[in-house]
Design a protein around this motif. Structure first.
Motif, PDB file in Angstrom:
ATOM      1  N   PHE A 163      10.653   3.993  -9.390  1.00 55.37           N
ATOM      2  CA  PHE A 163      10.850   4.917  -8.278  1.00 55.37           C
ATOM      3  C   PHE A 163      10.006   4.525  -7.070  1.00 55.37           C
ATOM      4  O   PHE A 163      10.462   4.599  -5.924  1.00 55.37           O
ATOM      5  CB  PHE A 163      10.507   6.338  -8.719  1.00 55.37           C
ATOM      6  N   SER A 164       8.771   4.083  -7.316  1.00 54.78           N
ATOM      7  CA  SER A 164       7.827   3.815  -6.228  1.00 54.78           C
ATOM      8  C   SER A 164       8.040   2.455  -5.582  1.00 54.78           C
ATOM      9  O   SER A 164       7.971   2.322  -4.353  1.00 54.78           O
ATOM     10  CB  SER A 164       6.390   3.914  -6.748  1.00 54.78           C
ATOM     11  N   TYR A 165       8.294   1.433  -6.395  1.00 55.05           N
ATOM     12  CA  TYR A 165       8.383   0.067  -5.873  1.00 55.05           C
ATOM     13  C   TYR A 165       9.819  -0.402  -5.654  1.00 55.05           C
ATOM     14  O   TYR A 165      10.024  -1.509  -5.142  1.00 55.05           O
ATOM     15  CB  TYR A 165       7.648  -0.894  -6.810  1.00 55.05           C
ATOM     16  N   ARG A 166      10.790   0.427  -6.058  1.00 51.39           N
ATOM     17  CA  ARG A 166      12.205   0.121  -5.826  1.00 51.39           C
ATOM     18  C   ARG A 166      12.593  -1.254  -6.372  1.00 51.39           C
ATOM     19  O   ARG A 166      13.334  -2.017  -5.732  1.00 51.39           O
ATOM     20  CB  ARG A 166      12.531   0.184  -4.323  1.00 51.39           C
ATOM     21  N   THR A 167      12.079  -1.573  -7.542  1.00 53.15           N
ATOM     22  CA  THR A 167      12.389  -2.859  -8.159  1.00 53.15           C
ATOM     23  C   THR A 167      12.184  -2.750  -9.662  1.00 53.15           C
ATOM     24  O   THR A 167      11.573  -1.782 -10.154  1.00 53.15           O
ATOM     25  CB  THR A 167      11.504  -3.984  -7.585  1.00 53.15           C
ATOM     26  N   THR A 168      12.690  -3.728 -10.383  1.00 53.65           N
ATOM     27  CA  THR A 168      12.488  -3.756 -11.831  1.00 53.65           C
ATOM     28  C   THR A 168      11.172  -4.455 -12.150  1.00 53.65           C
ATOM     29  O   THR A 168      10.607  -5.165 -11.310  1.00 53.65           O
ATOM     30  CB  THR A 168      13.632  -4.495 -12.526  1.00 53.65           C
ATOM     31  N   PRO A 183       0.804  -1.236   0.000  1.00 53.47           N
ATOM     32  CA  PRO A 183       0.000   0.000   0.000  1.00 53.47           C
ATOM     33  C   PRO A 183       0.832   1.278   0.000  1.00 53.47           C
ATOM     34  O   PRO A 183       0.439   2.270  -0.626  1.00 53.47           O
ATOM     35  CB  PRO A 183      -0.836  -0.123   1.281  1.00 53.47           C
ATOM     36  N   ASN A 184       1.975   1.297   0.682  1.00 51.39           N
ATOM     37  CA  ASN A 184       2.821   2.494   0.705  1.00 51.39           C
ATOM     38  C   ASN A 184       3.405   2.786  -0.673  1.00 51.39           C
ATOM     39  O   ASN A 184       3.431   3.947  -1.116  1.00 51.39           O
ATOM     40  CB  ASN A 184       3.944   2.337   1.729  1.00 51.39           C
ATOM     41  N   GLU A 185       3.841   1.719  -1.335  1.00 50.81           N
ATOM     42  CA  GLU A 185       4.380   1.879  -2.685  1.00 50.81           C
ATOM     43  C   GLU A 185       3.287   2.307  -3.665  1.00 50.81           C
ATOM     44  O   GLU A 185       3.535   3.115  -4.574  1.00 50.81           O
ATOM     45  CB  GLU A 185       5.028   0.580  -3.160  1.00 50.81           C
TER      46      GLU A 185
END
Length: 304
Positions: free
Chosen positions: A233-238, A205-207
């Protein structure tokens, strides 16, 4: 040369089909075009759609300041001509959004299989995403449209769990920009896409909030957001790692299917269990010996 002629022919065909359509209804979020006037029932339907659009925009925090154009196609033949040359799945759809024209086309209401309001809202969401994003993956398009139109009901959720239990799923990473080739794979693709969006929203939810805040910031700056940049940027993943996480999550849902399947089996068997129990009870009662009748003693008269 042939391709240019084909494009010109398609454009001419579209113009010929929709040239007699006029604006019949306008709401804050929709412009409805049709050949015939809009009746009271249709007006009420589009008013309900308009309210649901407001609710969705309020939840996501991104508002679009122009209405979407919706064309109510007059008959089956016209819809098939409009779908000509597009993806094979469009021919069997209840409605479709044409990105090149930025228009929504809907079959005659009598031909629409799914809930009419949900179908309209589904296509509006495609238009909405195209308005605020660039290079949006197909799974996110269909996942948002299916999830936020309310088409992902409990029965479809259980079907998704069943297919996941059987090992059937869509590789969303490979299906980012093309629909499955086989018709029998379309439904699981829609369900997988919807569940991927649900995974993004409910499990992170934060992402999810940071993602839409980033999209909103891009819109305030006057340009559309690039989906992959906002996502990274939001989920810090590819995107690939996200799909791996989603695949792991999907496998964990197999236990939920066993739970719902077992409970459903109990619910189906319960009436038969009650009938069998009642029958056994009656047989046992019939085997019991009759009790002797109790003789009543005569009542004594009180003397005066």
């Amino acid at each position: 040369m042939f391709l240019c002629l084909l494009i010109l022919f398609s454009a001419a065909s579209l113009f010929a089909i929709t040239s007699h359509y006029t604006l019949r209804l306008k709401t804050p979020n929709l412009e409805v075009y049709a050949e015939s006037p809009i009746n009271a029932a249709q007006s009420a339907t589009f008013a309900r759609v308009d309210n649901k659009i407001d609710d969705m925009q309020m939840e996501l925090g991104i508002y679009v300041d122009r209405p979407a154009s919706i064309y109510l196609v007059k008959d089956h033949a016209s819809y098939q001509r409009l779908a000509l040359g597009k993806a094979h799945i469009v021919e069997f759809s209840d409605a479709f959004y044409s990105g090149g024209e930025q228009k929504i086309y809907i079959r005659p209401q009598a031909e629409v299989v799914d809930n009419y309001i949900k179908v309209i809202l589904h296509e509006y969401i495609h238009w909405y995403l195209e308005t605020i994003f660039e290079h949006t993956p197909l799974w996110f398009h269909e996942g948002m449209a299916t999830q936020y139109s309310g088409q992902m009901g409990f029965e479809r959720y259980v079907y998704f769990l069943q297919q996941s239990f059987l090992g059937q799923h869509s590789d969303l990473f490979r299906m980012s920009y093309a629909y499955p080739a086989k018709k029998e794979d379309w439904q699981i693709f829609y369900l997988s896409s919807s569940m991927a969006v649900r995974f993004m929203r409910d499990r992170k939810p934060n992402e999810w909030k940071r993602f839409w805040d980033t999209v909103a910031a891009n819109k305030r700056n006057g340009h559309r957001a690039v989906f992959s940049e906002c996502f990274a940027f939001s989920y810090r993943t590819t995107m690939y790692d996200f799909h791996q996480q989603f695949a792991t999550y999907t496998k964990s849902l197999r236990y939920q299917y066993l739970f719902w399947g077992f409970n459903s089996l109990l619910a189906l068997l319960l009436p038969f269990v009650l009938i069998i129990g009642y029958s056994i009870r009656r047989k046992r009662m019939s085997r019991l010996p009759d009790l002797p009748e109790v003789e009543e003693e005569p009542e004594e008269m009180d003397s005066i």
